[in-house]
Design a protein around this motif. Structure first.
Motif, PDB file in Angstrom:
ATOM      1  N   HIS A   1     -31.202 113.338 -51.667  1.00  0.00           N
ATOM      2  CA  HIS A   1     -32.337 112.438 -52.234  1.00  0.00           C
ATOM      3  C   HIS A   1     -32.815 111.521 -51.128  1.00  0.00           C
ATOM      4  O   HIS A   1     -33.968 111.463 -50.920  1.00  0.00           O
ATOM      5  CB  HIS A   1     -31.909 111.766 -53.383  1.00  0.00           C
ATOM      6  CG  HIS A   1     -31.097 112.410 -54.249  1.00  0.00           C
ATOM      7  ND1 HIS A   1     -29.953 112.044 -54.843  1.00  0.00           N
ATOM      8  CD2 HIS A   1     -31.561 113.671 -54.713  1.00  0.00           C
ATOM      9  CE1 HIS A   1     -29.278 113.175 -55.336  1.00  0.00           C
ATOM     10  NE2 HIS A   1     -30.246 113.955 -55.654  1.00  0.00           N
TER      11      HIS A   1
ATOM     12  N   LYS B   1     -40.466 112.338 -46.368  1.00  0.00           N
ATOM     13  CA  LYS B   1     -41.952 111.872 -47.003  1.00  0.00           C
ATOM     14  C   LYS B   1     -42.270 110.654 -45.874  1.00  0.00           C
ATOM     15  O   LYS B   1     -43.495 110.495 -45.571  1.00  0.00           O
ATOM     16  CB  LYS B   1     -41.918 110.967 -48.229  1.00  0.00           C
ATOM     17  CG  LYS B   1     -41.733 111.958 -49.469  1.00  0.00           C
ATOM     18  CD  LYS B   1     -41.514 111.157 -50.697  1.00  0.00           C
ATOM     19  CE  LYS B   1     -41.333 111.976 -51.546  1.00  0.00           C
ATOM     20  NZ  LYS B   1     -41.047 111.368 -53.074  1.00  0.00           N
ATOM     21  N   GLY B   2     -41.376 109.869 -45.399  1.00  0.00           N
ATOM     22  CA  GLY B   2     -41.618 108.743 -44.412  1.00  0.00           C
ATOM     23  C   GLY B   2     -42.136 109.287 -43.221  1.00  0.00           C
ATOM     24  O   GLY B   2     -43.022 108.641 -42.741  1.00  0.00           O
TER      25      GLY B   2
ATOM     26  N   GLU C   1     -36.712 111.343 -49.338  1.00  0.00           N
ATOM     27  CA  GLU C   1     -37.482 109.925 -48.718  1.00  0.00           C
ATOM     28  C   GLU C   1     -37.626 109.835 -47.169  1.00  0.00           C
ATOM     29  O   GLU C   1     -38.663 109.698 -46.832  1.00  0.00           O
ATOM     30  CB  GLU C   1     -36.386 108.762 -48.828  1.00  0.00           C
ATOM     31  CG  GLU C   1     -35.984 108.456 -50.489  1.00  0.00           C
ATOM     32  CD  GLU C   1     -37.405 108.410 -51.221  1.00  0.00           C
ATOM     33  OE1 GLU C   1     -38.409 107.566 -50.941  1.00  0.00           O
ATOM     34  OE2 GLU C   1     -37.570 108.880 -52.372  1.00  0.00           O
ATOM     35  N   TYR C   2     -36.597 110.501 -46.505  1.00  0.00           N
ATOM     36  CA  TYR C   2     -36.897 110.614 -44.894  1.00  0.00           C
ATOM     37  C   TYR C   2     -38.228 111.356 -44.767  1.00  0.00           C
ATOM     38  O   TYR C   2     -38.970 110.903 -43.831  1.00  0.00           O
ATOM     39  CB  TYR C   2     -35.671 110.977 -44.412  1.00  0.00           C
ATOM     40  CG  TYR C   2     -35.886 111.341 -42.790  1.00  0.00           C
ATOM     41  CD1 TYR C   2     -35.737 110.231 -42.133  1.00  0.00           C
ATOM     42  CD2 TYR C   2     -36.342 112.418 -42.222  1.00  0.00           C
ATOM     43  CE1 TYR C   2     -36.012 110.069 -40.434  1.00  0.00           C
ATOM     44  CE2 TYR C   2     -36.492 112.671 -40.782  1.00  0.00           C
ATOM     45  CZ  TYR C   2     -36.465 111.612 -39.979  1.00  0.00           C
ATOM     46  OH  TYR C   2     -36.713 111.720 -38.804  1.00  0.00           O
TER      47      TYR C   2
ATOM     48  N   LEU D   1     -30.584 102.792 -48.468  1.00  0.00           N
ATOM     49  CA  LEU D   1     -31.479 103.087 -49.308  1.00  0.00           C
ATOM     50  C   LEU D   1     -30.995 103.032 -50.847  1.00  0.00           C
ATOM     51  O   LEU D   1     -31.832 102.449 -51.791  1.00  0.00           O
ATOM     52  CB  LEU D   1     -31.968 104.656 -49.293  1.00  0.00           C
ATOM     53  CG  LEU D   1     -33.173 105.215 -49.322  1.00  0.00           C
ATOM     54  CD1 LEU D   1     -34.379 104.314 -48.630  1.00  0.00           C
ATOM     55  CD2 LEU D   1     -33.170 106.622 -48.989  1.00  0.00           C
TER      56      LEU D   1
END
Ligand SMILES: [Mg+2]
Length: 276
Positions: free
Chosen positions: A92, A99-100, A96-97, A206
């Motif tokens: 998960h 997407k960043g 996020e990584y 996170l």
């Protein structure tokens, strides 16, 4: 005299209660909450006590073998009553990584095909990915697979490793983990991997973001000296080592990390935090 003593007692109690309201707990799963297919004695009771005292907690794990849904199902089937948002795993954080970094096309290399659900925002397994997101393939690590990943990395893909653990406890013995394969690819492609899971600060930061609690008031409970204890120490959290799972006598000294606390097992956590 007695009045003064009771005043002091009330002040102390008030201070204790207000500090208790401002702590959070991160729990590693494998070796802390369960081992193999069974819960470690005291796990259910400890979770109840955390819930009863309204202490925010989350399970953080480097496991890449299960989707979030399956991980929660596994915990439920062992008798732990927890919510899906209380589990936070390396995949998960990898989402996020990516997407960043504004990646849109990645090569997802994980053993559970259903994990594609967790990565539904990306085009998967394209010819020229922007990143290779690598989980523990276990027996699926073959020369053919490693060689194809090596070529993609040479062609410009970033190697995003879910973690770089040396080994894990499969229930009866220590077993080779993802780290050896990440090192092999880094060595061959002469390119350093981005590490997502513990001990990288990324997963810790996170996981606790929604709480707004200072890191020094968060207790990280784990059985891995590098991932859990070293990771927690690096971000300034309080590290708590349990003597279950991977714990080995002498390991504390050998690896150089120093946990803030050592307890026998998760069953002793409420006592450490003075929760009842
Ligand atoms: Mg563990």
């Amino acid at each position: 005299m007695r009045v003064r003593q009771s005043c002091c007692f009330l002040v102390n109690l008030k201070e204790t209660l207000s500090s208790l309201q401002n702590i959070g707990v991160l729990l590693d799963l494998d070796g802390v909450v369960y081992q193999g297919g069974s819960l470690i004695p005291g796990a259910v009771e400890t979770i109840h006590i955390l819930q009863h005292n309204n202490i925010p907690f989350r399970f953080i794990t480097n496991t890449t073998r299960l989707t979030k849904k399956k991980l929660v199902h596994k915990l439920h089937s062992m008798g732990l009553s927890i919510e899906i948002n209380e589990v936070f795993a390396a995949p998960h954080a990898a989402v996020e990584y990516c997407k960043g970094r504004e990646y849109t096309a990645i090569d997802l290399v994980v053993p559970d095909k259903e994990m594609k659900e967790d990565f539904s925002d990306f085009s998967l397994n394209v010819e020229s990915p922007q990143a290779v997101v690598l989980g523990d393939m276990g027996h699926g690590f073959t020369f053919g697979l490693l060689n194809s990943l090596f070529k993609k990395i040479l062609n410009g893909a970033e190697l995003v490793a879910m973690h770089k653990n040396k080994h894990w406890h499969s229930g009866s013995e220590l077993t080779l983990d993802l780290g050896a394969f990440v090192s092999a690819l880094e060595f061959a492609a002469d390119k350093e991997a981005v590490l997502i899971g513990k001990p990288s600060p990324y997963l810790f930061q996170l996981a606790v973001k929604p709480w707004g609690i200072p890191f020094q008031s968060i207790y990280m409970v784990g059985d891995d000296m590098v991932g859990d204890i070293g990771g927690a120490n690096n971000v300034g959290m309080k590290s708590v080592l349990v003597k279950t799972g991977k714990f080995r006598k002498g390991g504390v000294v050998r690896l150089g990390e120093k946990p803030n606390y050592i307890i026998n097992s998760i069953a002793d956590l409420p006592n450490l935090l003075q929760l009842y």
